[in-house]
Scaffold this motif. Structure first.
Motif, PDB file in Angstrom:
ATOM      1  N   PHE A 280     -51.827 -14.386   7.643  1.00  0.00           N
ATOM      2  CA  PHE A 280     -52.303 -13.303   8.500  1.00  0.00           C
ATOM      3  C   PHE A 280     -52.653 -13.917   9.846  1.00  0.00           C
ATOM      4  O   PHE A 280     -53.299 -14.969   9.910  1.00  0.00           O
ATOM      5  CB  PHE A 280     -53.544 -12.640   7.893  1.00  0.00           C
ATOM      6  N   GLN A 281     -52.217 -13.294  10.923  1.00  0.00           N
ATOM      7  CA  GLN A 281     -52.499 -13.821  12.259  1.00  0.00           C
ATOM      8  C   GLN A 281     -52.602 -12.669  13.246  1.00  0.00           C
ATOM      9  O   GLN A 281     -51.754 -11.778  13.252  1.00  0.00           O
ATOM     10  CB  GLN A 281     -51.382 -14.777  12.675  1.00  0.00           C
ATOM     11  N   MET A 282     -53.640 -12.683  14.056  1.00  0.00           N
ATOM     12  CA  MET A 282     -53.828 -11.640  15.059  1.00  0.00           C
ATOM     13  C   MET A 282     -54.267 -12.302  16.361  1.00  0.00           C
ATOM     14  O   MET A 282     -55.256 -13.037  16.395  1.00  0.00           O
ATOM     15  CB  MET A 282     -54.892 -10.646  14.602  1.00  0.00           C
ATOM     16  N   ALA A 283     -53.526 -12.068  17.434  1.00  0.00           N
ATOM     17  CA  ALA A 283     -53.916 -12.614  18.737  1.00  0.00           C
ATOM     18  C   ALA A 283     -55.228 -11.981  19.197  1.00  0.00           C
ATOM     19  O   ALA A 283     -55.427 -10.776  19.019  1.00  0.00           O
ATOM     20  CB  ALA A 283     -52.820 -12.353  19.766  1.00  0.00           C
ATOM     21  N   ALA A 305     -46.607  -4.047   2.306  1.00  0.00           N
ATOM     22  CA  ALA A 305     -46.091  -2.689   2.476  1.00  0.00           C
ATOM     23  C   ALA A 305     -44.844  -2.649   3.356  1.00  0.00           C
ATOM     24  O   ALA A 305     -44.379  -1.570   3.719  1.00  0.00           O
ATOM     25  CB  ALA A 305     -47.179  -1.795   3.077  1.00  0.00           C
ATOM     26  N   GLY A 306     -44.313  -3.818   3.708  1.00  0.00           N
ATOM     27  CA  GLY A 306     -43.106  -3.860   4.518  1.00  0.00           C
ATOM     28  C   GLY A 306     -43.271  -3.257   5.894  1.00  0.00           C
ATOM     29  O   GLY A 306     -42.308  -2.723   6.460  1.00  0.00           O
ATOM     30  N   GLN A 307     -44.483  -3.369   6.466  1.00  0.00           N
ATOM     31  CA  GLN A 307     -44.756  -2.698   7.738  1.00  0.00           C
ATOM     32  C   GLN A 307     -44.715  -3.615   8.956  1.00  0.00           C
ATOM     33  O   GLN A 307     -44.904  -3.152  10.082  1.00  0.00           O
ATOM     34  CB  GLN A 307     -46.124  -2.016   7.673  1.00  0.00           C
ATOM     35  N   GLY A 308     -44.466  -4.913   8.759  1.00  0.00           N
ATOM     36  CA  GLY A 308     -44.483  -5.823   9.897  1.00  0.00           C
ATOM     37  C   GLY A 308     -43.517  -5.433  10.996  1.00  0.00           C
ATOM     38  O   GLY A 308     -43.877  -5.402  12.180  1.00  0.00           O
ATOM     39  N   LEU A 309     -42.278  -5.111  10.638  1.00  0.00           N
ATOM     40  CA  LEU A 309     -41.285  -4.713  11.636  1.00  0.00           C
ATOM     41  C   LEU A 309     -41.674  -3.406  12.308  1.00  0.00           C
ATOM     42  O   LEU A 309     -41.554  -3.260  13.526  1.00  0.00           O
ATOM     43  CB  LEU A 309     -39.916  -4.579  10.978  1.00  0.00           C
ATOM     44  N   ASN A 310     -42.177  -2.446  11.535  1.00  0.00           N
ATOM     45  CA  ASN A 310     -42.551  -1.151  12.108  1.00  0.00           C
ATOM     46  C   ASN A 310     -43.704  -1.283  13.095  1.00  0.00           C
ATOM     47  O   ASN A 310     -43.732  -0.606  14.128  1.00  0.00           O
ATOM     48  CB  ASN A 310     -42.912  -0.173  10.993  1.00  0.00           C
ATOM     49  N   ILE A 311     -44.673  -2.151  12.782  1.00  0.00           N
ATOM     50  CA  ILE A 311     -45.778  -2.377  13.714  1.00  0.00           C
ATOM     51  C   ILE A 311     -45.251  -2.989  15.007  1.00  0.00           C
ATOM     52  O   ILE A 311     -45.659  -2.617  16.118  1.00  0.00           O
ATOM     53  CB  ILE A 311     -46.857  -3.270  13.073  1.00  0.00           C
ATOM     54  N   GLY A 312     -44.307  -3.934  14.889  1.00  0.00           N
ATOM     55  CA  GLY A 312     -43.713  -4.540  16.078  1.00  0.00           C
ATOM     56  C   GLY A 312     -42.932  -3.547  16.916  1.00  0.00           C
ATOM     57  O   GLY A 312     -43.007  -3.561  18.152  1.00  0.00           O
ATOM     58  N   LEU A 313     -42.187  -2.661  16.265  1.00  0.00           N
ATOM     59  CA  LEU A 313     -41.438  -1.650  17.014  1.00  0.00           C
ATOM     60  C   LEU A 313     -42.367  -0.632  17.659  1.00  0.00           C
ATOM     61  O   LEU A 313     -42.047  -0.068  18.714  1.00  0.00           O
ATOM     62  CB  LEU A 313     -40.431  -0.956  16.093  1.00  0.00           C
ATOM     63  N   ARG A 314     -43.532  -0.420  17.049  1.00  0.00           N
ATOM     64  CA  ARG A 314     -44.527   0.455  17.681  1.00  0.00           C
ATOM     65  C   ARG A 314     -45.041  -0.188  18.966  1.00  0.00           C
ATOM     66  O   ARG A 314     -45.287   0.505  19.962  1.00  0.00           O
ATOM     67  CB  ARG A 314     -45.669   0.722  16.701  1.00  0.00           C
ATOM     68  N   ASP A 315     -45.202  -1.519  18.961  1.00  0.00           N
ATOM     69  CA  ASP A 315     -45.537  -2.235  20.204  1.00  0.00           C
ATOM     70  C   ASP A 315     -44.486  -1.956  21.269  1.00  0.00           C
ATOM     71  O   ASP A 315     -44.804  -1.679  22.433  1.00  0.00           O
ATOM     72  CB  ASP A 315     -45.580  -3.750  19.968  1.00  0.00           C
ATOM     73  N   VAL A 316     -43.221  -2.076  20.866  1.00  0.00           N
ATOM     74  CA  VAL A 316     -42.106  -1.880  21.804  1.00  0.00           C
ATOM     75  C   VAL A 316     -42.159  -0.488  22.425  1.00  0.00           C
ATOM     76  O   VAL A 316     -42.046  -0.328  23.646  1.00  0.00           O
ATOM     77  CB  VAL A 316     -40.762  -2.098  21.078  1.00  0.00           C
ATOM     78  N   SER A 353     -54.109  -2.036  10.640  1.00  0.00           N
ATOM     79  CA  SER A 353     -53.019  -2.094   9.672  1.00  0.00           C
ATOM     80  C   SER A 353     -52.993  -3.441   8.960  1.00  0.00           C
ATOM     81  O   SER A 353     -52.837  -3.508   7.733  1.00  0.00           O
ATOM     82  CB  SER A 353     -51.674  -1.852  10.370  1.00  0.00           C
ATOM     83  N   GLY A 354     -53.148  -4.521   9.711  1.00  0.00           N
ATOM     84  CA  GLY A 354     -53.133  -5.845   9.111  1.00  0.00           C
ATOM     85  C   GLY A 354     -54.285  -6.064   8.157  1.00  0.00           C
ATOM     86  O   GLY A 354     -54.123  -6.670   7.090  1.00  0.00           O
ATOM     87  N   THR A 355     -55.466  -5.554   8.508  1.00  0.00           N
ATOM     88  CA  THR A 355     -56.651  -5.713   7.652  1.00  0.00           C
ATOM     89  C   THR A 355     -56.493  -4.919   6.360  1.00  0.00           C
ATOM     90  O   THR A 355     -56.871  -5.396   5.280  1.00  0.00           O
ATOM     91  CB  THR A 355     -57.906  -5.251   8.411  1.00  0.00           C
ATOM     92  N   VAL A 356     -55.927  -3.723   6.450  1.00  0.00           N
ATOM     93  CA  VAL A 356     -55.699  -2.916   5.242  1.00  0.00           C
ATOM     94  C   VAL A 356     -54.752  -3.637   4.297  1.00  0.00           C
ATOM     95  O   VAL A 356     -54.988  -3.710   3.083  1.00  0.00           O
ATOM     96  CB  VAL A 356     -55.146  -1.524   5.623  1.00  0.00           C
ATOM     97  N   MET A 357     -53.659  -4.200   4.827  1.00  0.00           N
ATOM     98  CA  MET A 357     -52.709  -4.901   3.968  1.00  0.00           C
ATOM     99  C   MET A 357     -53.313  -6.173   3.378  1.00  0.00           C
ATOM    100  O   MET A 357     -53.053  -6.524   2.220  1.00  0.00           O
ATOM    101  CB  MET A 357     -51.435  -5.205   4.743  1.00  0.00           C
ATOM    102  N   ASP A 358     -54.145  -6.859   4.154  1.00  0.00           N
ATOM    103  CA  ASP A 358     -54.831  -8.037   3.635  1.00  0.00           C
ATOM    104  C   ASP A 358     -55.763  -7.653   2.481  1.00  0.00           C
ATOM    105  O   ASP A 358     -55.785  -8.313   1.433  1.00  0.00           O
ATOM    106  CB  ASP A 358     -55.628  -8.708   4.755  1.00  0.00           C
ATOM    107  N   ALA A 359     -56.519  -6.572   2.662  1.00  0.00           N
ATOM    108  CA  ALA A 359     -57.448  -6.129   1.616  1.00  0.00           C
ATOM    109  C   ALA A 359     -56.707  -5.706   0.356  1.00  0.00           C
ATOM    110  O   ALA A 359     -57.124  -6.011  -0.770  1.00  0.00           O
ATOM    111  CB  ALA A 359     -58.308  -4.985   2.144  1.00  0.00           C
ATOM    112  N   MET A 360     -55.575  -4.994   0.520  1.00  0.00           N
ATOM    113  CA  MET A 360     -54.799  -4.569  -0.639  1.00  0.00           C
ATOM    114  C   MET A 360     -54.235  -5.766  -1.391  1.00  0.00           C
ATOM    115  O   MET A 360     -54.232  -5.805  -2.633  1.00  0.00           O
ATOM    116  CB  MET A 360     -53.671  -3.634  -0.197  1.00  0.00           C
TER     117      MET A 360
END
Length: 412
Positions: A280-283, A305-316, A353-360
């Motif tokens: 897990f890494q967050m700037a 949850a396979g959301q890493g790419l979707n979170i990145g595309l949301r940044d875009v 989102s990252g914290t939720v996936m870490d907790a799960m």
């Protein structure tokens, strides 16, 4: 005449992967007036080799890809996820009881997600970038250093070129050189787990069903691909994963079959499995002076949850909208005011989102019997709550929160 060693652009992007390539296309195609883009990538433009990963794209992400004219090429080979089943049991259990399922909820208004192959997505992006006249690709090359002033940023390439622009974007991965040069620190930790990804073929059709099986070592996901094929995302104890990857194929398939189950018949590997450490890494900041971070340069999350790419595309999508709005108002697209808008938009959402996936992952990666009973009760309650299930489907589809216009299918 010798080529000029300094070139001017509207934006310079470091990293030509999923996030960087898509952002380059969005800025080249969707800005109100022509914006020349420099894309600097360490990889060559050689054809992408087969990648074993299956990537889940939310419905919102497909709208962004459609806006930059990528989705028509991807859609024919994209597999809609038509149902999801969640199970929770020990590895040696005779039965895997159903605790949570999504079926009709996923099909209201169309699929909430699709599976695409990573290699196909990356090669489609690369081909589109190469064909876009407003994008200049510098590859293989990298940005060694950069300097800023009141008017812009000067990015110094390993090849000796200098690129000037009002804004620099770091899409150069979890070990981002640009983030390092800017002095932006990260919060994070490593998991005692590794991720194993593989593509398998099986006897029987999957009918578009994805399965998430929670095991003591971590989640094991079966994600449907086109045909009688599925992508495996297998979270395993790091030492066990190392042993599995070092063993022969027969032993690997035997262990895989134990987790995969028998509902789809006999399985076989398609290509070589891949393994990678999980973290897990967050700037601490998504922006610096005339710098914005997107994708893995800004955040790395558990693949649960396979959301890493979707979170990145949301940044875009958010950064594109921020830049387009600034251009329409005649503002400096690299100013602190513009960049802070992007940061306010994306950092909390990404951290949440990252914290939720870490907790799960921590909750479900254990064999503690009382804890298993409590979490299984919770899954059962969710399964009997139609309203909550519909909300979770909207979340997975990328339809909750402050959604960028491109991900709602709206024009900028």
């Amino acid at each position: 005449m010798a080529e000029a060693r300094t070139k001017d652009y509207g934006v310079v992007i470091a990293g030509g992967g999923f996030a960087g390539g898509t952002l380059a296309l969005a800025l080249a195609k969707l800005t109100p007036k022509p914006l020349r883009v420099a894309l600097v990538d360490a990889a060559s433009r050689a054809p992408t080799k087969k990648d074993a990963r299956g990537l889940a794209l939310s419905a919102a992400a497909t709208r962004l890809l459609d806006a930059v004219e990528l989705w028509p090429a991807l859609a024919p080979n994209a597999q809609p996820i038509r149902s999801i089943e969640v199970t929770d049991s020990p590895l040696n259990a005779d039965l895997r009881p159903h605790f949570l399922g999504f079926d009709t909820e996923l099909n209201t208004g169309g699929p909430s997600a699709y599976l695409v192959e990573a290699g196909e997505l990356l090669s489609t992006i690369a081909d589109a970038v190469a064909a876009e006249p407003a994008i200049d690709v510098f590859a293989p090359d990298s940005i060694d250093d950069f300097a800023t002033d009141a008017f812009g940023v000067q990015a110094h390439l390993a090849s000796g070129l200098t690129l000037r622009a009002p804004i620099l974007v770091g899409a150069d991965g979890k070990r981002s050189r640009l983030r390092e040069v800017a002095g932006i620190k990260c919060i994070g930790w490593s998991y005692p787990q590794s991720g194993i990804v593989a593509t398998v073929t099986h006897e029987h059709p999957h009918n578009g069903q994805a399965v998430q099986h929670f095991l003591p070592a971590g989640p094991f996901a079966i994600l449907p691909l086109k045909g009688n094929r599925s992508s495996i995302v297998w979270t395993e104890d790091a030492a066990n994963a190392k042993s599995l990857m070092a063993g022969d194929e027969a032993a690997f398939v035997a262990e895989l079959s134990t987790r995969f189950g028998h509902r789809l018949g006999a399985i076989s590997l398609e290509g070589q499995p891949q393994s990678f450490p999980l973290a897990f890494q967050m700037a601490r900041s998504f922006v610096g002076k005339r710098l914005a971070l997107v994708g893995d340069a800004a955040h790395v999350v558990h693949p649960l949850a396979g959301q890493g790419l979707n979170i990145g595309l949301r940044d875009v999508a958010a950064l594109t909208e921020t830049i387009v709005d600034a251009l329409r108002l005649g503002l400096d697209i690299g100013s602190s005011v513009t960049l802070e808008r992007y940061q306010r938009w994306r950092r909390f959402d990404s951290a949440f989102s990252g914290t939720v996936m870490d907790a799960m992952n921590r909750l479900f990666s254990t064999d503690n019997a009382p804890l298993r009973a409590i979490r299984d009760l919770g899954l059962g309650i969710v399964d009997r709550s139609p309203g909550l299930k519909r909300f979770l489907v909207r979340e997975a589809a990328g339809g909750t929160g402050d959604v960028p216009r491109l991900m709602k299918g709206e024009a900028l």
